[in-house]
Design a protein around this motif. Structure first.
Motif, PDB file in Angstrom:
ATOM      1  N   PHE A 123       0.815  -1.228   0.000  1.00 47.41           N
ATOM      2  CA  PHE A 123       0.000   0.000   0.000  1.00 47.41           C
ATOM      3  C   PHE A 123       0.847   1.277   0.000  1.00 47.41           C
ATOM      4  CE2 PHE A 123      -3.549  -2.646   2.043  1.00 47.41           C
ATOM      5  CZ  PHE A 123      -4.380  -2.603   0.942  1.00 47.41           C
ATOM      6  N   THR A 124       2.165   1.183  -0.240  1.00 47.67           N
ATOM      7  CA  THR A 124       2.972   2.413  -0.180  1.00 47.67           C
ATOM      8  C   THR A 124       3.410   2.876  -1.565  1.00 47.67           C
ATOM      9  OG1 THR A 124       5.170   1.382  -0.008  1.00 47.67           O
ATOM     10  CG2 THR A 124       3.942   1.689   2.059  1.00 47.67           C
ATOM     11  N   GLN A 125       3.608   4.186  -1.669  1.00 41.28           N
ATOM     12  CA  GLN A 125       4.032   4.795  -2.930  1.00 41.28           C
ATOM     13  C   GLN A 125       5.426   4.295  -3.332  1.00 41.28           C
ATOM     14  OE1 GLN A 125       3.360   8.959  -3.129  1.00 41.28           O
ATOM     15  NE2 GLN A 125       4.729   9.287  -4.866  1.00 41.28           N
ATOM     16  N   ALA A 126       6.335   4.247  -2.351  1.00 42.75           N
ATOM     17  CA  ALA A 126       7.715   3.852  -2.642  1.00 42.75           C
ATOM     18  C   ALA A 126       7.770   2.446  -3.228  1.00 42.75           C
ATOM     19  CB  ALA A 126       8.554   3.923  -1.373  1.00 42.75           C
ATOM     20  N   LYS A 127       7.009   1.532  -2.632  1.00 40.70           N
ATOM     21  CA  LYS A 127       7.031   0.142  -3.122  1.00 40.70           C
ATOM     22  C   LYS A 127       6.330   0.002  -4.463  1.00 40.70           C
ATOM     23  CE  LYS A 127       8.286  -3.762  -1.119  1.00 40.70           C
ATOM     24  NZ  LYS A 127       7.964  -5.111  -0.645  1.00 40.70           N
ATOM     25  N   GLY A 128       5.278   0.800  -4.659  1.00 42.92           N
ATOM     26  CA  GLY A 128       4.592   0.778  -5.951  1.00 42.92           C
ATOM     27  C   GLY A 128       5.560   1.166  -7.067  1.00 42.92           C
ATOM     28  N   GLN A 129       6.328   2.206  -6.807  1.00 39.24           N
ATOM     29  CA  GLN A 129       7.294   2.683  -7.805  1.00 39.24           C
ATOM     30  C   GLN A 129       8.379   1.633  -8.064  1.00 39.24           C
ATOM     31  OE1 GLN A 129       9.012   6.466  -6.845  1.00 39.24           O
ATOM     32  NE2 GLN A 129      10.147   6.602  -8.768  1.00 39.24           N
ATOM     33  N   ASN A 162      -4.310   0.414  -4.205  1.00 37.93           N
ATOM     34  CA  ASN A 162      -4.636   1.708  -3.570  1.00 37.93           C
ATOM     35  C   ASN A 162      -3.997   2.856  -4.369  1.00 37.93           C
ATOM     36  OD1 ASN A 162      -1.943   2.000  -2.679  1.00 37.93           O
ATOM     37  ND2 ASN A 162      -2.530   2.585  -0.607  1.00 37.93           N
ATOM     38  N   ASP A 163      -4.369   4.079  -3.985  1.00 42.68           N
ATOM     39  CA  ASP A 163      -3.895   5.262  -4.707  1.00 42.68           C
ATOM     40  C   ASP A 163      -2.389   5.441  -4.602  1.00 42.68           C
ATOM     41  OD1 ASP A 163      -6.370   6.029  -5.623  1.00 42.68           O
ATOM     42  OD2 ASP A 163      -6.751   7.456  -4.000  1.00 42.68           O
ATOM     43  N   ASN A 164      -1.860   5.279  -3.380  1.00 43.46           N
ATOM     44  CA  ASN A 164      -0.437   5.590  -3.217  1.00 43.46           C
ATOM     45  C   ASN A 164       0.454   4.713  -4.077  1.00 43.46           C
ATOM     46  OD1 ASN A 164      -1.851   6.601  -0.655  1.00 43.46           O
ATOM     47  ND2 ASN A 164       0.084   7.706  -0.709  1.00 43.46           N
ATOM     48  N   MET A 165       0.123   3.432  -4.186  1.00 42.81           N
ATOM     49  CA  MET A 165       0.939   2.572  -5.068  1.00 42.81           C
ATOM     50  C   MET A 165       0.789   3.032  -6.522  1.00 42.81           C
ATOM     51  SD  MET A 165       0.611  -1.277  -3.494  1.00 42.81           S
ATOM     52  CE  MET A 165      -1.146  -1.439  -3.713  1.00 42.81           C
ATOM     53  N   ALA A 166      -0.396   3.547  -6.867  1.00 40.90           N
ATOM     54  CA  ALA A 166      -0.596   4.049  -8.232  1.00 40.90           C
ATOM     55  C   ALA A 166       0.276   5.286  -8.480  1.00 40.90           C
ATOM     56  CB  ALA A 166      -2.068   4.379  -8.472  1.00 40.90           C
ATOM     57  N   TYR A 167       0.419   6.149  -7.457  1.00 41.78           N
ATOM     58  CA  TYR A 167       1.295   7.328  -7.641  1.00 41.78           C
ATOM     59  C   TYR A 167       2.718   6.864  -7.953  1.00 41.78           C
ATOM     60  CZ  TYR A 167      -2.408   9.550  -4.798  1.00 41.78           C
ATOM     61  OH  TYR A 167      -3.611   9.974  -4.280  1.00 41.78           O
ATOM     62  N   GLY A 168       3.170   5.860  -7.203  1.00 42.74           N
ATOM     63  CA  GLY A 168       4.524   5.329  -7.437  1.00 42.74           C
ATOM     64  C   GLY A 168       4.632   4.719  -8.822  1.00 42.74           C
ATOM     65  N   ALA A 169       3.578   3.988  -9.219  1.00 41.33           N
ATOM     66  CA  ALA A 169       3.578   3.346 -10.539  1.00 41.33           C
ATOM     67  C   ALA A 169       3.676   4.404 -11.640  1.00 41.33           C
ATOM     68  CB  ALA A 169       2.296   2.525 -10.702  1.00 41.33           C
ATOM     69  N   ILE A 170       2.931   5.489 -11.465  1.00 39.46           N
ATOM     70  CA  ILE A 170       2.921   6.568 -12.466  1.00 39.46           C
ATOM     71  C   ILE A 170       4.316   7.187 -12.578  1.00 39.46           C
ATOM     72  CG2 ILE A 170       2.056   8.943 -12.815  1.00 39.46           C
ATOM     73  CD1 ILE A 170      -0.728   7.813 -11.904  1.00 39.46           C
ATOM     74  N   ASP A 171       4.960   7.406 -11.439  1.00 36.25           N
ATOM     75  CA  ASP A 171       6.326   7.959 -11.469  1.00 36.25           C
ATOM     76  C   ASP A 171       7.253   7.027 -12.236  1.00 36.25           C
ATOM     77  OD1 ASP A 171       5.535  10.123  -9.990  1.00 36.25           O
ATOM     78  OD2 ASP A 171       6.236   9.314  -8.067  1.00 36.25           O
ATOM     79  N   ALA A 172       7.108   5.725 -11.989  1.00 34.01           N
ATOM     80  CA  ALA A 172       7.985   4.761 -12.667  1.00 34.01           C
ATOM     81  C   ALA A 172       7.727   4.759 -14.173  1.00 34.01           C
ATOM     82  CB  ALA A 172       7.770   3.364 -12.090  1.00 34.01           C
ATOM     83  N   GLY A 177       9.141   7.846 -15.681  1.00 33.40           N
ATOM     84  CA  GLY A 177      10.604   7.729 -15.672  1.00 33.40           C
ATOM     85  C   GLY A 177      11.109   6.895 -16.843  1.00 33.40           C
ATOM     86  N   ALA A 178      10.265   5.990 -17.336  1.00 39.43           N
ATOM     87  CA  ALA A 178      10.665   5.111 -18.445  1.00 39.43           C
ATOM     88  C   ALA A 178      10.151   5.668 -19.779  1.00 39.43           C
ATOM     89  CB  ALA A 178      10.112   3.712 -18.217  1.00 39.43           C
ATOM     90  N   GLY A 179       9.644   6.893 -19.747  1.00 34.35           N
ATOM     91  CA  GLY A 179       9.190   7.524 -20.995  1.00 34.35           C
ATOM     92  C   GLY A 179       7.802   7.064 -21.441  1.00 34.35           C
ATOM     93  N   LEU A 180       7.061   6.403 -20.558  1.00 30.55           N
ATOM     94  CA  LEU A 180       5.699   5.956 -20.909  1.00 30.55           C
ATOM     95  C   LEU A 180       4.676   6.952 -20.373  1.00 30.55           C
ATOM     96  CD1 LEU A 180       6.206   2.213 -19.997  1.00 30.55           C
ATOM     97  CD2 LEU A 180       5.831   3.104 -22.305  1.00 30.55           C
ATOM     98  N   GLN A 181       3.540   7.017 -21.065  1.00 33.05           N
ATOM     99  CA  GLN A 181       2.520   7.961 -20.612  1.00 33.05           C
ATOM    100  C   GLN A 181       1.345   7.220 -19.971  1.00 33.05           C
ATOM    101  OE1 GLN A 181       1.651  11.188 -23.381  1.00 33.05           O
ATOM    102  NE2 GLN A 181      -0.425  11.258 -22.513  1.00 33.05           N
ATOM    103  N   PRO A 182       1.168   7.423 -18.638  1.00 31.55           N
ATOM    104  CA  PRO A 182       0.030   6.769 -17.985  1.00 31.55           C
ATOM    105  C   PRO A 182      -1.284   7.290 -18.559  1.00 31.55           C
ATOM    106  CG  PRO A 182       1.141   8.322 -16.488  1.00 31.55           C
ATOM    107  CD  PRO A 182       1.973   8.231 -17.724  1.00 31.55           C
TER     108      PRO A 182
END
Ligand code: GYE
Length: 324
Positions: free
Chosen positions: A203-209, A229-239, A242-247
């Motif tokens: 459920f954490t942003q850091a782990k999601g990323q 959850n939302d926070n993991m999604a925030y991390g996923a979006i950052d990742a 970072g890889a040049g993909l558009q969520p």
């Protein structure tokens, strides 16, 4: 001159020798009228959790007639068990438990029962042989939340193959179990849905990323992220970025909780669906305790009404009118 010094000394003496005592006694008497609640909280892993803690603090306040003892278990069940034992030793009037996981509460809740302290379970559910060991539960229908997400995927993502990356919450928590069950049922019902990566991001942003980065670097090919959850999604979006993909364009993102930040990401086109999970349980728990104080019997199980948001129904006004 001398006289005024004497007067000041006298005043000081008076103050030290007892002027304060009646006030202290009065405070103690006022304190005794307060209902003492020990609240064992999971931790502070997400925006949802922080909003939940604030809601409980605001509702179970001294001005509402409560003294709240809050214990943050940092996501560890052992710490919750210790906190509950401390509440029992302190002789609190009520114990409120937001459980980390569903299992493992039988012994400590028997101890609370033996001490005659009512236990209210909030948010996640517990699985216990003797349901008389807790007074009542209030929270969300997590399986229904998962089913809502799956129904949206069916109606909005068409017949194209779905290659799903699944970020799970803390394993063994009701929120993880229900949301995962919903997705598993969707996978079983659709031949064109495939699970390409599944792991718990706690459920954490850091782990999601971290997990999405790991998936990308291992070459996983996915076009949907189902984030519990939302926070993991925030991390996923950052990742992804970072890889040049558009969520929202390259990868469809589904999340749960619907905190304000996430809803803004729907308006920005980054998150496609957010299934609501309401953390504002403070006033609900307050009402339950007040009912019990009057000798009433609250319903054993209460499910909170929830909805879901996507670009089709979300507006600025909705976001402005929400408390988390
Ligand atoms: O979805 C997540 C939190 O139990 C409903 O726990 C809660 C979940 C929520 O950390 O963000």
């Amino acid at each position: 001159m001398k006289k005024s010094v004497v007067a000041i000394l006298l005043l000081l003496l008076l103050t030290l020798s007892g002027c304060g005592a009646p006030r202290q006694a009065q405070d103690a008497a006022e304190d005794e009228d307060l209902i003492v609640v020990g609240f064992s909280q999971v931790g502070a892993e997400s925006d949802w959790r922080k909003a939940n803690t604030i809601s409980m603090q605001n509702a179970l306040s001294a001005s509402n007639g409560f003294r709240l003892i809050l214990d943050d278990a940092q996501n560890k069940q052992e710490r919750q068990i210790t906190a509950i034992r401390n509440f029992i030793n302190q002789g609190v009037d009520y114990i409120v438990l937001a459980p980390t996981t569903e299992r493992g509460w039988d012994t400590v809740l028997s101890e609370a029962k033996a001490a005659g302290i009512p236990v209210i379970i909030v948010d996640r559910m517990i699985e216990i042989a003797d349901t008389e060991l807790f007074t009542c539960w209030i929270g969300s229908d997590f399986r229904k939340e998962g089913d809502t997400a799956v129904a949206w995927m069916e109606s909005h993502l068409g017949d194209a193959p779905l290659r799903i990356l699944h970020l799970q919450g803390n394993i063994g928590s009701s929120a993880q179990i229900g949301r995962t069950e919903g997705l598993d049922a969707g996978l079983a019902a659709h031949e064109n849905w495939e699970m390409v990566f599944r792991a718990s991001g706690d459920f954490t942003q850091a782990k999601g990323q971290e997990l999405v980065r790991e998936a990308l670097s291992s070459g996983a090919d996915f076009n949907v992220i189902y984030s519990e959850n939302d926070n993991m999604a925030y991390g996923a979006i950052d990742a992804l970025k970072g890889a040049g993909l558009q969520p929202g364009r390259d990868v469809t993102i589904i999340a749960f909780d619907s905190s304000n930040t996430a809803l803004r990401m729907i308006l920005a086109g980054e998150i496609s669906l957010d299934v609501e999970c309401n953390p504002l349980h403070g006033p609900r728990v307050q009402a339950i305790i007040e009912q019990l104080e009057k000798g009433g019997t609250p319903p054993k199980y209460t499910y909170v009404e929830e909805t879901s948001f996507d670009a089709g129904n979300l507006t600025e006004d909705i976001i402005a009118g929400r408390g988390y």
